[in-house]
Design an enzyme around this catalytic site. Structure first.
Site, PDB file in Angstrom:
ATOM      1  N   SER A  23       0.827  -1.219   0.000  1.00  0.00           N
ATOM      2  CA  SER A  23       0.000   0.000   0.000  1.00  0.00           C
ATOM      3  C   SER A  23       0.860   1.268   0.000  1.00  0.00           C
ATOM      4  CB  SER A  23      -0.907   0.009   1.226  1.00  0.00           C
ATOM      5  OG  SER A  23      -1.577   1.249   1.303  1.00  0.00           O
ATOM      6  N   LYS A  74     -13.741  -4.522   1.415  1.00  0.00           N
ATOM      7  CA  LYS A  74     -14.603  -3.347   1.205  1.00  0.00           C
ATOM      8  C   LYS A  74     -16.104  -3.660   1.320  1.00  0.00           C
ATOM      9  CE  LYS A  74     -11.608  -0.589  -1.803  1.00  0.00           C
ATOM     10  NZ  LYS A  74     -11.535   0.098  -3.098  1.00  0.00           N
ATOM     11  N   ASP A 110     -13.918   6.857  -3.039  1.00  0.00           N
ATOM     12  CA  ASP A 110     -13.420   6.674  -4.412  1.00  0.00           C
ATOM     13  C   ASP A 110     -14.075   7.639  -5.401  1.00  0.00           C
ATOM     14  OD1 ASP A 110     -11.549   4.753  -3.886  1.00  0.00           O
ATOM     15  OD2 ASP A 110     -12.810   3.045  -4.453  1.00  0.00           O
ATOM     16  N   ALA A 136     -17.286  -2.572 -14.579  1.00  0.00           N
ATOM     17  CA  ALA A 136     -18.534  -2.514 -13.807  1.00  0.00           C
ATOM     18  C   ALA A 136     -18.289  -3.146 -12.437  1.00  0.00           C
ATOM     19  CB  ALA A 136     -19.647  -3.228 -14.558  1.00  0.00           C
TER      20      ALA A 136
HETATM   21  N1  LIG Z   1      -6.587   5.013  -8.435  1.00  0.00           N
HETATM   22  C1  LIG Z   1      -7.314   4.656  -7.390  1.00  0.00           C
HETATM   23  O1  LIG Z   1      -7.410   5.384  -6.391  1.00  0.00           O
HETATM   24  C2  LIG Z   1      -8.068   3.359  -7.435  1.00  0.00           C
HETATM   25  C3  LIG Z   1      -9.130   3.137  -6.552  1.00  0.00           C
HETATM   26  C4  LIG Z   1      -9.827   1.916  -6.638  1.00  0.00           C
HETATM   27  C5  LIG Z   1      -9.421   0.948  -7.571  1.00  0.00           C
HETATM   28  N2  LIG Z   1      -8.363   1.215  -8.395  1.00  0.00           N
HETATM   29  C6  LIG Z   1      -7.925   0.232  -9.395  1.00  0.00           C
HETATM   30  O2  LIG Z   1      -9.042  -0.043 -10.240  1.00  0.00           O
HETATM   31  C7  LIG Z   1      -8.993  -1.378 -10.709  1.00  0.00           C
HETATM   32  C8  LIG Z   1     -10.339  -2.068 -10.441  1.00  0.00           C
HETATM   33  O3  LIG Z   1     -10.635  -2.026  -9.076  1.00  0.00           O
HETATM   34  P1  LIG Z   1     -12.086  -2.483  -8.522  1.00  0.00           P
HETATM   35  O4  LIG Z   1     -12.033  -2.326  -7.054  1.00  0.00           O
HETATM   36  O5  LIG Z   1     -13.168  -1.817  -9.279  1.00  0.00           O
HETATM   37  O6  LIG Z   1     -12.054  -4.042  -8.869  1.00  0.00           O
HETATM   38  P2  LIG Z   1     -13.274  -5.072  -9.136  1.00  0.00           P
HETATM   39  O7  LIG Z   1     -14.478  -4.657  -8.379  1.00  0.00           O
HETATM   40  O8  LIG Z   1     -12.689  -6.405  -8.892  1.00  0.00           O
HETATM   41  O9  LIG Z   1     -13.591  -4.915 -10.718  1.00  0.00           O
HETATM   42  C9  LIG Z   1     -12.649  -5.325 -11.669  1.00  0.00           C
HETATM   43  C10 LIG Z   1     -13.106  -4.893 -13.065  1.00  0.00           C
HETATM   44  O10 LIG Z   1     -12.066  -5.193 -14.000  1.00  0.00           O
HETATM   45  C11 LIG Z   1     -12.599  -6.041 -15.037  1.00  0.00           C
HETATM   46  N3  LIG Z   1     -11.561  -6.932 -15.516  1.00  0.00           N
HETATM   47  C12 LIG Z   1     -10.673  -7.644 -14.772  1.00  0.00           C
HETATM   48  N4  LIG Z   1      -9.852  -8.353 -15.579  1.00  0.00           N
HETATM   49  C13 LIG Z   1     -10.227  -8.083 -16.855  1.00  0.00           C
HETATM   50  C14 LIG Z   1      -9.761  -8.505 -18.126  1.00  0.00           C
HETATM   51  N5  LIG Z   1      -8.731  -9.356 -18.254  1.00  0.00           N
HETATM   52  N6  LIG Z   1     -10.393  -8.031 -19.231  1.00  0.00           N
HETATM   53  C15 LIG Z   1     -11.415  -7.173 -19.118  1.00  0.00           C
HETATM   54  N7  LIG Z   1     -11.909  -6.724 -17.949  1.00  0.00           N
HETATM   55  C16 LIG Z   1     -11.315  -7.177 -16.820  1.00  0.00           C
HETATM   56  C17 LIG Z   1     -13.748  -6.769 -14.374  1.00  0.00           C
HETATM   57  O11 LIG Z   1     -14.608  -7.275 -15.362  1.00  0.00           O
HETATM   58  P3  LIG Z   1     -15.583  -8.541 -15.043  1.00  0.00           P
HETATM   59  O12 LIG Z   1     -16.795  -7.968 -14.397  1.00  0.00           O
HETATM   60  O13 LIG Z   1     -15.829  -9.145 -16.369  1.00  0.00           O
HETATM   61  O14 LIG Z   1     -14.801  -9.458 -14.122  1.00  0.00           O
HETATM   62  C18 LIG Z   1     -14.357  -5.631 -13.537  1.00  0.00           C
HETATM   63  O15 LIG Z   1     -15.111  -4.759 -14.341  1.00  0.00           O
HETATM   64  C19 LIG Z   1      -7.794  -2.021 -10.000  1.00  0.00           C
HETATM   65  O16 LIG Z   1      -6.695  -1.943 -10.877  1.00  0.00           O
HETATM   66  C20 LIG Z   1      -7.555  -1.118  -8.803  1.00  0.00           C
HETATM   67  O17 LIG Z   1      -6.210  -1.118  -8.359  1.00  0.00           O
HETATM   68  C21 LIG Z   1      -7.697   2.406  -8.361  1.00  0.00           C
END
Ligand SMILES: NC(=O)c1ccc[n+]([C@@H]2O[C@H](COP(=O)([O-])OP(=O)(O)OC[C@H]3O[C@@H](n4cnc5c(N)ncnc54)[C@H](OP(=O)(O)O)[C@@H]3O)[C@@H](O)[C@H]2O)c1
Length: 289
Positions: A23, A74, A110, A136
């Site tokens: 982190s 979360k 977020d 999504a």
């Molecule tokens: N910058 C920031 O402050 C911040 C904050 C939060 C999160 N993030 C980043 O955002 C990303 C997602 O986080 P989250 O919490 O939303 O995760 P999550 O709830 O697990 O959602 C993951 C998303 O990515 C998609 N996905 C995963 N692998 C894929 C692939 N190979 N091809 C196409 N789509 C794919 C999933 O699609 P499916 O529904 O088809 O599985 C889903 O839409 C992570 O990289 C995280 O580190 C950044």
């Protein structure tokens, strides 16, 4: 960095996650405490899923002022909160807890963090803009809600698992009465005329985290006026590289990371977060790493 001197008066904060050692939050939260000369400290706590409830009890027992909650807690954490803000109630996820005299209140920062980053670092107002949203998952729900609250004209949702894209569409209709939302099938994402009209592209998927990941949108579809926001922050993604190559305005997830942390800082301390100092500490840390 901070001249840490722990005393009996030190206020504890931190982050609960599993794993959590990677982190970056301790870097900029401790920098923020240091900036204000607060006798506060922010510590990463490795909390296994089976220990979450006990760890939350420890917040009360040790009078920890607040914590961030990250993967994989979360959603689960919401069951154990004493109170929650409206956004947590709607989304069913929390990433920040404030200990208010033994009562644990949950928040999600977020959406707000994304919006502040887009406006303040990106100098981009989403008002009346058409957004193409990849993903999504948890962050997509938070970001879509914040975009709707900021009067976007429409949202196109594209997700690998189409059912989840439809759930997000339903969520926006039900909870925000937002009707101008459409689902784009994942396999059709690149052969779509819509790209010419899109003002803002947001990648909320984890695609881009690995070196071998290719961008979900072909470079030819990036129009020159579009703003590209990729919330992935562990490396420069192919999407961001393509935008930079075409001289297109863009931001990566480090900006959102700091801003969502800034909102947590304010919830705990009731003080304005020193965002500039937080960013400086983060970028210096990354440069050295
Ligand atoms: N910058 C920031 O402050 C911040 C904050 C939060 C999160 N993030 C980043 O955002 C990303 C997602 O986080 P989250 O919490 O939303 O995760 P999550 O709830 O697990 O959602 C993951 C998303 O990515 C998609 N996905 C995963 N692998 C894929 C692939 N190979 N091809 C196409 N789509 C794919 C999933 O699609 P499916 O529904 O088809 O599985 C889903 O839409 C992570 O990289 C995280 O580190 C950044």
């Amino acid at each position: 960095m901070a001249n840490l001197s722990i005393t009996g008066e030190t206020t504890l904060t931190g982050v609960f996650g599993w794993p959590v050692k990677h982190s970056l939050s301790p870097v900029f939260q401790n920098a923020a405490f240091h900036f204000y000369n607060l006798n506060w400290v922010y510590i990463p706590f490795e909390v296994k899923p089976e220990h979450l409830k006990v760890a939350l009890d420890a917040i009360r027992i040790f009078s920890i002022k607040g914590v961030n909650i990250t993967i994989p807690h979360k959603k689960e954490v919401v069951k154990h909160l004493d109170d929650m803000d409206e956004e947590v109630r709607i989304l069913g996820v929390a990433n920040t807890i404030v200990n208010e005299n033994g009562l644990l209140k949950g928040y999600t920062t977020d959406g707000m963090g994304f919006l502040r980053s887009l406006k303040e670092d990106g100098n981009f107002s989403p008002k009346e803009k058409l957004v193409f949203l990849f993903g999504a998952g948890g962050s997509a729900f938070a970001i879509a809600g914040s975009l709707v609250r900021n009067d976007v004209s429409g949202i196109l949702i594209c997700n690998r698992t189409i059912e989840k894209a439809y759930s997000l569409k339903e969520h926006l209709k039900r909870n925000f009465r937002f009707e101008n939302v459409e689902v784009i099938p994942f396999e059709k994402r690149n052969d779509n005329e819509i790209w010419k009209k899109v003002d803002l592209i947001v990648n909320t998927t984890s695609v881009g985290m690995k070196e071998e990941d290719i961008a979900l949108i072909e470079s030819k579809n990036l129009n020159e006026e579009v703003f590209v926001y990729d919330i992935v922050y562990n490396r420069e993604t192919a999407l961001i590289s393509a935008a930079k190559q075409k001289n297109i305005r863009c931001l990566n997830g480090l900006s959102m990371l700091v801003f969502q942390g800034a909102v947590s800082f304010t919830l705990w301390t009731k003080m304005a977060a020193p965002v500039k100092e937080m960013k400086k500490a983060l970028f210096e840390f990354i440069k050295k790493a």
